[in-house]
Design a protein around this motif. Sequence first.
Motif, PDB file in Angstrom:
ATOM      1  N   PHE A  13       0.860  -1.250   0.038  1.00 41.46           N
ATOM      2  CA  PHE A  13      -0.117  -0.150   0.024  1.00 41.46           C
ATOM      3  C   PHE A  13       0.965   1.160   0.083  1.00 41.46           C
ATOM      4  CE2 PHE A  13      -2.608   3.293   1.857  1.00 41.46           C
ATOM      5  CZ  PHE A  13      -3.888   2.949   1.246  1.00 41.46           C
ATOM      6  N   ILE A  14       0.749   1.972  -0.910  1.00 41.35           N
ATOM      7  CA  ILE A  14       1.839   3.137  -1.199  1.00 41.35           C
ATOM      8  C   ILE A  14       0.547   4.476  -1.057  1.00 41.35           C
ATOM      9  CG2 ILE A  14       3.079   4.322  -2.817  1.00 41.35           C
ATOM     10  CD1 ILE A  14       3.565   1.730  -4.429  1.00 41.35           C
ATOM     11  N   GLY A  15       1.151   5.281  -0.126  1.00 37.76           N
ATOM     12  CA  GLY A  15       0.243   6.456   0.079  1.00 37.76           C
ATOM     13  C   GLY A  15       1.067   7.692   0.566  1.00 37.76           C
ATOM     14  N   ASN A  16       0.646   8.872   0.362  1.00 39.73           N
ATOM     15  CA  ASN A  16       1.307  10.074   0.599  1.00 39.73           C
ATOM     16  C   ASN A  16       0.463  10.791   1.804  1.00 39.73           C
ATOM     17  OD1 ASN A  16      -0.936  11.066  -0.674  1.00 39.73           O
ATOM     18  ND2 ASN A  16       0.546  12.451  -2.245  1.00 39.73           N
ATOM     19  N   ASN A  22      -2.350   4.663   7.382  1.00 41.14           N
ATOM     20  CA  ASN A  22      -2.561   3.758   8.460  1.00 41.14           C
ATOM     21  C   ASN A  22      -4.231   3.332   8.578  1.00 41.14           C
ATOM     22  OD1 ASN A  22      -0.188   4.141   9.569  1.00 41.14           O
ATOM     23  ND2 ASN A  22      -0.515   6.046  10.350  1.00 41.14           N
ATOM     24  N   LEU A  23      -5.008   4.045   8.419  1.00 35.34           N
ATOM     25  CA  LEU A  23      -6.442   3.617   8.419  1.00 35.34           C
ATOM     26  C   LEU A  23      -6.684   2.452   7.365  1.00 35.34           C
ATOM     27  CD1 LEU A  23      -8.188   6.722   8.895  1.00 35.34           C
ATOM     28  CD2 LEU A  23      -8.124   5.052  10.611  1.00 35.34           C
ATOM     29  N   THR A  24      -6.265   2.821   6.154  1.00 34.43           N
ATOM     30  CA  THR A  24      -6.418   1.854   5.040  1.00 34.43           C
ATOM     31  C   THR A  24      -5.680   0.352   5.442  1.00 34.43           C
ATOM     32  OG1 THR A  24      -7.084   3.332   3.424  1.00 34.43           O
ATOM     33  CG2 THR A  24      -6.570   1.449   2.727  1.00 34.43           C
ATOM     34  N   SER A  25      -4.523   0.590   5.979  1.00 32.25           N
ATOM     35  CA  SER A  25      -3.749  -0.643   5.987  1.00 32.25           C
ATOM     36  C   SER A  25      -4.344  -1.536   7.259  1.00 32.25           C
ATOM     37  CB  SER A  25      -2.284  -0.326   6.237  1.00 32.25           C
ATOM     38  OG  SER A  25      -1.952   0.510   7.358  1.00 32.25           O
ATOM     39  N   GLN A  30      -7.465  -6.140   9.010  1.00 35.70           N
ATOM     40  CA  GLN A  30      -8.861  -6.875   9.381  1.00 35.70           C
ATOM     41  C   GLN A  30      -9.408  -7.551   8.445  1.00 35.70           C
ATOM     42  OE1 GLN A  30     -10.962  -3.463  10.633  1.00 35.70           O
ATOM     43  NE2 GLN A  30      -9.823  -3.306  12.527  1.00 35.70           N
ATOM     44  N   HIS A  31      -9.197  -7.688   7.149  1.00 37.23           N
ATOM     45  CA  HIS A  31      -9.624  -8.413   6.449  1.00 37.23           C
ATOM     46  C   HIS A  31      -8.847  -9.550   5.782  1.00 37.23           C
ATOM     47  CE1 HIS A  31     -12.823  -5.406   6.788  1.00 37.23           C
ATOM     48  NE2 HIS A  31     -13.684  -6.244   6.234  1.00 37.23           N
ATOM     49  N   GLY A  32      -7.883  -9.894   6.540  1.00 37.05           N
ATOM     50  CA  GLY A  32      -7.056 -10.914   6.278  1.00 37.05           C
ATOM     51  C   GLY A  32      -5.673 -10.758   5.352  1.00 37.05           C
ATOM     52  N   TRP A  33      -5.490  -9.760   5.161  1.00 37.85           N
ATOM     53  CA  TRP A  33      -4.309  -9.126   4.089  1.00 37.85           C
ATOM     54  C   TRP A  33      -2.976  -8.872   4.974  1.00 37.85           C
ATOM     55  CZ3 TRP A  33      -4.614  -9.444  -1.197  1.00 37.85           C
ATOM     56  CH2 TRP A  33      -6.011  -9.399  -1.716  1.00 37.85           C
ATOM     57  N   THR A  34      -2.045  -9.190   4.384  1.00 41.82           N
ATOM     58  CA  THR A  34      -0.715  -8.960   4.812  1.00 41.82           C
ATOM     59  C   THR A  34      -0.310  -7.683   4.076  1.00 41.82           C
ATOM     60  OG1 THR A  34       0.312 -11.079   5.206  1.00 41.82           O
ATOM     61  CG2 THR A  34       1.800  -9.411   5.208  1.00 41.82           C
ATOM     62  N   ASP A  54       2.054  -9.429  -3.625  1.00 41.11           N
ATOM     63  CA  ASP A  54       0.604 -10.109  -4.721  1.00 41.11           C
ATOM     64  C   ASP A  54       0.083  -8.985  -5.567  1.00 41.11           C
ATOM     65  OD1 ASP A  54       0.988 -13.020  -3.998  1.00 41.11           O
ATOM     66  OD2 ASP A  54       0.265 -12.256  -1.975  1.00 41.11           O
ATOM     67  N   ILE A  55      -0.068  -7.658  -4.932  1.00 42.44           N
ATOM     68  CA  ILE A  55      -0.841  -6.649  -5.326  1.00 42.44           C
ATOM     69  C   ILE A  55      -0.590  -5.393  -5.030  1.00 42.44           C
ATOM     70  CG2 ILE A  55      -2.964  -6.930  -3.974  1.00 42.44           C
ATOM     71  CD1 ILE A  55      -4.663  -6.599  -6.301  1.00 42.44           C
ATOM     72  N   VAL A  56      -0.593  -4.372  -5.551  1.00 41.07           N
ATOM     73  CA  VAL A  56      -0.052  -3.039  -5.211  1.00 41.07           C
ATOM     74  C   VAL A  56      -1.446  -1.927  -5.241  1.00 41.07           C
ATOM     75  CG1 VAL A  56       1.140  -0.870  -5.434  1.00 41.07           C
ATOM     76  CG2 VAL A  56       1.988  -3.114  -6.234  1.00 41.07           C
ATOM     77  N   VAL A  57      -1.752  -1.352  -4.005  1.00 43.49           N
ATOM     78  CA  VAL A  57      -2.642  -0.455  -3.922  1.00 43.49           C
ATOM     79  C   VAL A  57      -1.882   1.003  -3.708  1.00 43.49           C
ATOM     80  CG1 VAL A  57      -4.478   0.714  -2.620  1.00 43.49           C
ATOM     81  CG2 VAL A  57      -4.532  -1.703  -2.818  1.00 43.49           C
ATOM     82  N   LEU A  58      -2.383   1.886  -4.784  1.00 44.79           N
ATOM     83  CA  LEU A  58      -1.461   3.115  -5.165  1.00 44.79           C
ATOM     84  C   LEU A  58      -2.342   4.239  -4.650  1.00 44.79           C
ATOM     85  CD1 LEU A  58       1.074   4.701  -6.017  1.00 44.79           C
ATOM     86  CD2 LEU A  58       0.152   4.439  -8.296  1.00 44.79           C
TER      87      LEU A  58
END
Length: 122
Positions: A13-16, A22-25, A30-34, A54-58
């Motif tokens: 998870f990449i964020g500025n 912090n909230l999104t991670s 909570q939903h099972g993601w590392t 496995d996947i990126v969230v930008l």
Amino acid sequence: MSRCGSKAKVVLFIGNQPIRLNLTSGFLKQHGWTVLTSGNTHDAIRRFACEHVDIVVLDLNGQGAESVLVASELKRLRPQIPVVVLCSEGRPNPQDASGCADRLVDAEQPDALLSALRDLTA
């Protein structure tokens, strides 16, 4: 709590924005993601190149041009890894990122983010 298969998938998870990062991670955990996080693009690209992802969230709020550049570099390095770009009102045209992102998701729709992550890592 839902799980993504027997072993948690890894999302970078990449964020500025530190609060949203912090909230999104936390939500994803909570939903099972590392979750691996990065607050700057240089660190994010390094982590992406060196670590299992496995996947990126930008989520570069307000940085449409930078989002496109980062997503393009990620796809150049590892084209098989899906990239999700979070979009919200007030950003530069999110469609600019559509050519290098596997999915555009409204940042205010956490269920849509979970759905995209599951769909793209199935």
